[in-house]
Write an enzyme that holds these catalytic residues in place. Structure first.
Site, PDB file in Angstrom:
ATOM      1  N   LEU A 103      -2.119  36.904  22.968  1.00  0.00           N
ATOM      2  CA  LEU A 103      -2.970  35.997  23.403  1.00  0.00           C
ATOM      3  C   LEU A 103      -4.261  35.579  22.507  1.00  0.00           C
ATOM      4  O   LEU A 103      -4.573  34.408  22.282  1.00  0.00           O
ATOM      5  CB  LEU A 103      -3.784  36.684  24.875  1.00  0.00           C
ATOM      6  CG  LEU A 103      -4.419  35.636  25.662  1.00  0.00           C
ATOM      7  CD1 LEU A 103      -4.198  36.248  27.090  1.00  0.00           C
ATOM      8  CD2 LEU A 103      -5.904  35.280  25.510  1.00  0.00           C
ATOM      9  N   ASN A 118      -3.572  51.231  29.447  1.00  0.00           N
ATOM     10  CA  ASN A 118      -4.864  50.977  29.134  1.00  0.00           C
ATOM     11  C   ASN A 118      -5.991  51.969  29.614  1.00  0.00           C
ATOM     12  O   ASN A 118      -6.851  52.258  29.017  1.00  0.00           O
ATOM     13  CB  ASN A 118      -5.232  49.735  30.143  1.00  0.00           C
ATOM     14  CG  ASN A 118      -4.466  48.174  29.584  1.00  0.00           C
ATOM     15  OD1 ASN A 118      -4.231  47.287  30.250  1.00  0.00           O
ATOM     16  ND2 ASN A 118      -4.151  48.435  27.989  1.00  0.00           N
ATOM     17  N   ARG A 175       4.389  45.101  32.374  1.00  0.00           N
ATOM     18  CA  ARG A 175       3.107  44.893  32.853  1.00  0.00           C
ATOM     19  C   ARG A 175       2.786  43.481  32.930  1.00  0.00           C
ATOM     20  O   ARG A 175       1.963  43.002  33.616  1.00  0.00           O
ATOM     21  CB  ARG A 175       1.889  45.409  31.990  1.00  0.00           C
ATOM     22  CG  ARG A 175       2.260  45.380  30.565  1.00  0.00           C
ATOM     23  CD  ARG A 175       1.426  46.179  29.595  1.00  0.00           C
ATOM     24  NE  ARG A 175       0.994  46.090  28.341  1.00  0.00           N
ATOM     25  CZ  ARG A 175       2.134  46.549  27.216  1.00  0.00           C
ATOM     26  NH1 ARG A 175       3.163  47.284  27.702  1.00  0.00           N
ATOM     27  NH2 ARG A 175       1.811  46.260  26.159  1.00  0.00           N
ATOM     28  N   GLU A 202       3.959  42.238  23.299  1.00  0.00           N
ATOM     29  CA  GLU A 202       2.829  42.766  22.301  1.00  0.00           C
ATOM     30  C   GLU A 202       3.058  42.975  20.969  1.00  0.00           C
ATOM     31  O   GLU A 202       4.363  43.567  20.575  1.00  0.00           O
ATOM     32  CB  GLU A 202       2.176  43.924  23.168  1.00  0.00           C
ATOM     33  CG  GLU A 202       0.764  44.474  22.351  1.00  0.00           C
ATOM     34  CD  GLU A 202      -0.241  43.305  22.551  1.00  0.00           C
ATOM     35  OE1 GLU A 202       0.069  42.224  21.510  1.00  0.00           O
ATOM     36  OE2 GLU A 202      -1.470  43.401  22.707  1.00  0.00           O
ATOM     37  N   ARG A 242      -6.292  48.907   8.168  1.00  0.00           N
ATOM     38  CA  ARG A 242      -6.156  47.809   9.465  1.00  0.00           C
ATOM     39  C   ARG A 242      -7.451  47.089   9.607  1.00  0.00           C
ATOM     40  O   ARG A 242      -7.913  45.957   9.728  1.00  0.00           O
ATOM     41  CB  ARG A 242      -5.572  48.387  10.632  1.00  0.00           C
ATOM     42  CG  ARG A 242      -5.606  47.584  11.479  1.00  0.00           C
ATOM     43  CD  ARG A 242      -4.515  48.085  12.820  1.00  0.00           C
ATOM     44  NE  ARG A 242      -3.720  46.809  13.397  1.00  0.00           N
ATOM     45  CZ  ARG A 242      -4.481  46.744  14.677  1.00  0.00           C
ATOM     46  NH1 ARG A 242      -5.244  47.336  15.450  1.00  0.00           N
ATOM     47  NH2 ARG A 242      -3.606  45.414  15.325  1.00  0.00           N
ATOM     48  N   ARG A 254      -4.349  37.764  30.143  1.00  0.00           N
ATOM     49  CA  ARG A 254      -3.632  39.296  29.915  1.00  0.00           C
ATOM     50  C   ARG A 254      -3.096  39.883  31.387  1.00  0.00           C
ATOM     51  O   ARG A 254      -3.388  39.212  32.311  1.00  0.00           O
ATOM     52  CB  ARG A 254      -4.617  39.934  29.494  1.00  0.00           C
ATOM     53  CG  ARG A 254      -5.331  39.715  27.943  1.00  0.00           C
ATOM     54  CD  ARG A 254      -6.072  40.910  27.434  1.00  0.00           C
ATOM     55  NE  ARG A 254      -5.586  41.967  27.335  1.00  0.00           N
ATOM     56  CZ  ARG A 254      -6.253  43.281  26.984  1.00  0.00           C
ATOM     57  NH1 ARG A 254      -7.609  43.392  26.750  1.00  0.00           N
ATOM     58  NH2 ARG A 254      -5.647  44.620  27.011  1.00  0.00           N
ATOM     59  N   HIS A 255      -2.346  40.578  31.130  1.00  0.00           N
ATOM     60  CA  HIS A 255      -1.458  41.433  32.362  1.00  0.00           C
ATOM     61  C   HIS A 255      -2.548  41.883  32.833  1.00  0.00           C
ATOM     62  O   HIS A 255      -3.827  42.520  32.500  1.00  0.00           O
ATOM     63  CB  HIS A 255      -0.598  42.330  31.748  1.00  0.00           C
ATOM     64  CG  HIS A 255      -0.965  43.344  30.686  1.00  0.00           C
ATOM     65  ND1 HIS A 255      -1.843  44.404  30.937  1.00  0.00           N
ATOM     66  CD2 HIS A 255      -0.927  43.147  29.481  1.00  0.00           C
ATOM     67  CE1 HIS A 255      -2.146  44.765  29.741  1.00  0.00           C
ATOM     68  NE2 HIS A 255      -1.465  44.236  28.845  1.00  0.00           N
ATOM     69  N   HIS A 260      -0.144  39.556  26.332  1.00  0.00           N
ATOM     70  CA  HIS A 260      -1.172  40.724  25.842  1.00  0.00           C
ATOM     71  C   HIS A 260      -2.086  40.323  24.946  1.00  0.00           C
ATOM     72  O   HIS A 260      -2.155  39.253  24.398  1.00  0.00           O
ATOM     73  CB  HIS A 260       0.115  41.604  25.251  1.00  0.00           C
ATOM     74  CG  HIS A 260       1.211  41.758  25.932  1.00  0.00           C
ATOM     75  ND1 HIS A 260       1.464  42.966  26.804  1.00  0.00           N
ATOM     76  CD2 HIS A 260       2.454  41.244  26.143  1.00  0.00           C
ATOM     77  CE1 HIS A 260       2.740  42.965  27.314  1.00  0.00           C
ATOM     78  NE2 HIS A 260       3.323  41.861  27.095  1.00  0.00           N
ATOM     79  N   ARG A 309       0.789  -1.253   0.051  1.00  0.00           N
ATOM     80  CA  ARG A 309       0.007   0.114  -0.189  1.00  0.00           C
ATOM     81  C   ARG A 309       0.950   1.279   0.101  1.00  0.00           C
ATOM     82  O   ARG A 309       0.669   2.328  -0.846  1.00  0.00           O
ATOM     83  CB  ARG A 309      -0.888  -0.038   1.132  1.00  0.00           C
ATOM     84  CG  ARG A 309      -1.703   1.434   1.509  1.00  0.00           C
ATOM     85  CD  ARG A 309      -2.766   1.623   0.471  1.00  0.00           C
ATOM     86  NE  ARG A 309      -3.891   0.717   0.917  1.00  0.00           N
ATOM     87  CZ  ARG A 309      -4.877   1.112   1.758  1.00  0.00           C
ATOM     88  NH1 ARG A 309      -4.862   2.263   2.111  1.00  0.00           N
ATOM     89  NH2 ARG A 309      -5.914   0.198   1.804  1.00  0.00           N
TER      90      ARG A 309
HETATM   91  O1  F6P Z   1      -4.829  48.102  24.080  1.00  0.00           O
HETATM   92  C1  F6P Z   1      -4.100  47.220  24.728  1.00  0.00           C
HETATM   93  C2  F6P Z   1      -3.204  46.493  23.532  1.00  0.00           C
HETATM   94  O2  F6P Z   1      -2.500  45.349  24.215  1.00  0.00           O
HETATM   95  C3  F6P Z   1      -2.238  47.381  22.858  1.00  0.00           C
HETATM   96  O3  F6P Z   1      -0.837  47.502  23.373  1.00  0.00           O
HETATM   97  C4  F6P Z   1      -2.161  46.463  21.608  1.00  0.00           C
HETATM   98  O4  F6P Z   1      -1.590  47.618  20.323  1.00  0.00           O
HETATM   99  C5  F6P Z   1      -3.488  46.218  21.034  1.00  0.00           C
HETATM  100  O5  F6P Z   1      -4.082  45.909  22.516  1.00  0.00           O
HETATM  101  C6  F6P Z   1      -3.717  45.029  20.234  1.00  0.00           C
HETATM  102  O6  F6P Z   1      -5.128  45.090  19.937  1.00  0.00           O
HETATM  103  P1  F6P Z   1      -5.752  45.415  18.663  1.00  0.00           P
HETATM  104  O7  F6P Z   1      -5.141  44.583  17.671  1.00  0.00           O
HETATM  105  O8  F6P Z   1      -7.236  45.245  18.724  1.00  0.00           O
HETATM  106  O9  F6P Z   1      -5.626  46.769  18.441  1.00  0.00           O
END
Ligand code: F6P
Ligand code: ATP
Length: 455
Positions: free
Chosen positions: A385, A246, A292, A316, A341, A239-240, A381, A121
Site C-alpha cells: 500500500l 499483527n 488476510r 506483501e 534496513r 489494508r487487510h 498489505h 519545429r
Molecule cells: O507487520 C505487517 C506487515 O505487513 C508485515 O507483514 C511486513 O513485513 C511489514 O508490515 C512491512 O512493513 P515494514 O517495511 O515497515 O517492515
C-alpha cells in the site's frame, strides 16, 4: 520472489530498466493548447520517478513567461514577429537547458513540453537531439471535441499565471483566440514524419496510432501514456483487517484475520458507502492472494456483487528468512541486517526476499492496469500500500517505506487534473499499530509519540 539472497542494500543506480542500457530519450509533446499535453507530461514524470528513472520536464511556457508574463492572444499570432521571436527564444533556452541536464545530471528522460505544432519545429528538435545522441519520442494529443476543450480551458487555463488577476470569462475568450492563432500553422504528425518514433492520441486515446518504437523504455512509456484517461473515478485503498500475526507482532506469513479484523471486514461495505460511491458506479475489488486480504474483502464482495480479482503482485513484501519473526527477533538474530534496513529501507533486500524497490517493480503492471481502469478498491498489505500510495502522491523513496498506514482505515484517492485528492475514513474498530520507527524494534509502537501501548 526476487533473485536476491544478499540481505543487503542494492545499488540505487540499478533501475527498473536494464542498467547497462544507456538510452536517453527526449519525449516531445505535440498539440494545440488545452489538449492535455502538460497533464500527460506530468503523469509520465510521476511514473518515471516512481520506477526510479531520472526524468525532468522542460516546459517552454515557463521560459516564455520570463520574457512575456501575461501575453494576450495576439502574441501567439504567427504573423506577429515580436511574439515569434520570443517564442523561439523560449524554446531554444528550454532545449539548451535540457541538453545540459542530460549531460551534467545524467538525465534519462527529458520531457519537452510545448505545442511543437509545426514540422519545422519538430525537425529542429529531432536534429538537435540526434546530434546529441538522444532519441526522440513524439507524443501528439489531438482533440476536436469542443466540450472537452472548453472544459479544459475552464478547468486549468483561466487559472494559469498568464491570466493572473483577470476575469475568468475574459481569460477563457482570450484563450480560445490563442488556440485560433495556433491553428493557423498547426500541422499534425503525418507520413512526412514517418521516420520518427511517435504516438498519436486522438480524442483522449479513443484512437491511438503508434509508429516506430525502438526500445524497451519507449515502449513502456507509450503503453503507459496510451492508457491514461480523464473519466472521473476514484481508487480506494485499504489494508487487510487486523491479522493474527499483527497481534503478535510477527511479519509476513499467511495468517487469518483476528476477531477485530473480522469486524473490520464486516464494516467495510458500510465504510465504502459512507466514503461516497457515485450512484450506479460499478467497482472492482482487487486483493492479494493471501488469506488476510481475501477474508477482509469477503463481505464486501458478497454484499455488493462487485467483481473480485486476486493478484499475486499485491502480496506483501517478501521478508525472506525473516518471515514469521518479530522485529525484536530480527534485531537479535540478524543485527547487521536490521541496521542496514534502517539505513536504507527502500533499497534493503531481505535475505531470500524483497526490497521496497523490488515491490515497486512487480507493482508496475498494477499501476498500468489502474491507469486503464475505472473505480477500483484495493485490499492489500502495509508495504504494498505504501508503494501504491507513493505513486499517486509522488512520495520520495526515503519517505514512503516509513509512512504510517493504519489498519482499519479506508483511503479514497481521486485523481484531478493536477494532483490527487485524498480522503480517509476510519472504522471505529480498534487495531494494533504495525508501524515501526527507525532504530526501534518495538512491537505495536505508537506512530504519534513512539510509545508502546499495552494490548
Ligand atoms: O507487520 C505487517 C506487515 O505487513 C508485515 O507483514 C511486513 O513485513 C511489514 O508490515 C512491512 O512493513 P515494514 O517495511 O515497515 O517492515
Ligand atoms: P498548453 O499548450 O496551453 O500548455 P496543454 O495541452 O498542456 O495546454 P493541459 O494544461 O495539460 O493542456 O490541459 C489539462 C486539461 O486537459 C485537463 O482538464 C485534462 O482533463 C485534459 N486532458 C488530459 N488529457 C487529455 C487528452 N488526451 N485530450 C484532451 N484533453 C486532455
Amino acid at each position: 520472489m526476487s533473485s536476491g539472497e544478499s540481505g543487503r542494500t542494492e545499488s540505487a543506480s540499478k533501475t527498473f530498466y536494464a542498467s547497462s542500457d544507456d538510452t536517453k530519450i527526449c519525449v516531445v509533446m505535440v498539440g494545440l493548447p488545452a489538449r492535455g499535453k502538460s497533464l500527460i507530461a506530468g503523469k509520465a514524470l510521476r511514473y518515471l520517478a516512481w520506477v526510479g528513472i531520472s526524468a525532468r520536464i522542460f516546459n517552454v511556457g515557463t521560459y516564455r513567461r520570463k520574457l512575456s508574463p501575461h501575453p494576450l492572444a495576439n502574441f501567439f499570432d504567427p504573423h506577429n514577429p515580436e511574439g515569434e521571436k520570443m517564442r523561439w527564444a523560449a524554446a531554444e533556452a528550454a532545449v539548451s537547458d535540457m541538453l545540459k541536464w542530460f549531460k551534467e545530471s545524467n538525465g534519462v528522460v527529458g520531457i519537452f513540453d510545448a505545442t511543437n505544432s509545426t514540422k519545422q519545429r519538430r525537425a529542429w528538435i529531432h536534429k538537435t537531439c540526434t546530434e546529441a545522441g538522444i532519441e526522440t519520442l513524439f507524443v501528439e494529443s489531438s482533440c476536436d471535441d469542443e466540450e472537452i476543450i472548453m472544459h479544459n480551458i475552464l478547468e486549468v487555463k483561466t487559472t494559469s499565471p498568464d491570466y493572473k488577476g483577470q476575469d475568468p470569462e475574459v481569460a477563457a475568450q482570450d484563450f480560445r483566440n490563442r488556440i485560433r492563432n495556433y491553428e493557423k500553422v498547426y500541422e499534425t504528425i503525418d507520413d512526412d514524419e514517418k521516420s520518427y518514433t511517435y504516438v498519436k492520441l486522438i480524442n483522449v486515446g479513443s484512437t491511438v496510432i503508434i509508429n516506430q518504437i525502438k526500445d524497451y523504455l519507449s515502449s513502456r512509456l507509450v503503453y503507459y501514456i496510451q492508457n491514461l484517461h480523464i473519466k472521473p473515478r476514484s481508487i480506494w485503498l485499504s489494508r487487510h483487517g487486523e491479522s493474527e500475526f499483527n497481534l503478535t507482532g510477527k511479519i509476513g506469513g499467511d495468517s487469518d484475520i483476528s476477531t477485530r479484523g473480522e469486524a473490520y471486514a464486516r464494516a467495510l461495505p458500510g465504510l465504502l458507502k459512507q466514503s461516497g460511491v457515485p450512484p450506479g458506479a460499478k467497482l472492482t475489488i482487487w486483493t492479494s492472494t493471501l488469506k488476510r486480504t481475501i477474508q477482509t474483502a469477503r463481505h464486501l464482495a458478497a454484499e455488493t456483487g462487485y467483481d473480485k480479482l486476486e493478484w499475486k503482485a499485491l502480496d506483501e513484501l517478501d521478508s525472506g528468512v525473516c518471515d514469521g519473526l518479530t522485529y525484536e527477533e530480527i534485531a537479535e538474530k540478524y543485527p547487521e541486517d536490521f541496521a542496514a534496513r534502517d539505513e536504507d529501507k527502500y533499497n534493503y533486500r531481505y535475505r531470500g526476499g524483497e526490497s521496497y524497490r523490488d515491490v515497486v517493480i512487480r507493482l508496475e503492471p498494477i499501476i498500468m492496469e489502474l491507469e486503464r481502469s475505472d473505480n477500483i478498491i484495493i485490499v492489500t498489505h502495509q508495504a504494498v500500500l505504501r508503494c501504491i500510495y507513493s505513486y499517486f502522491h509522488n512520495m520520495s523513496q526515503e519517505q514512503s517505506p516509513w509512512m504510517e498506514v493504519p489498519l482499519h482505515t479506508l483511503i479514497k484517492l481521486t485523481p484531478r487534473a493536477y494532483g490527487t485528492e485524498e480522503q480517509r475514513f476510519k472504522a471505529n474498530i480498534p487495531a494494533v499499530s504495525t508501524w515501526r520507527g527507525k532504530g526501534s524494534s518495538a512491537k505495536h509502537q505508537d506512530p504519534v509519540d513512539g510509545t508502546q501501548p499495552n494490548h
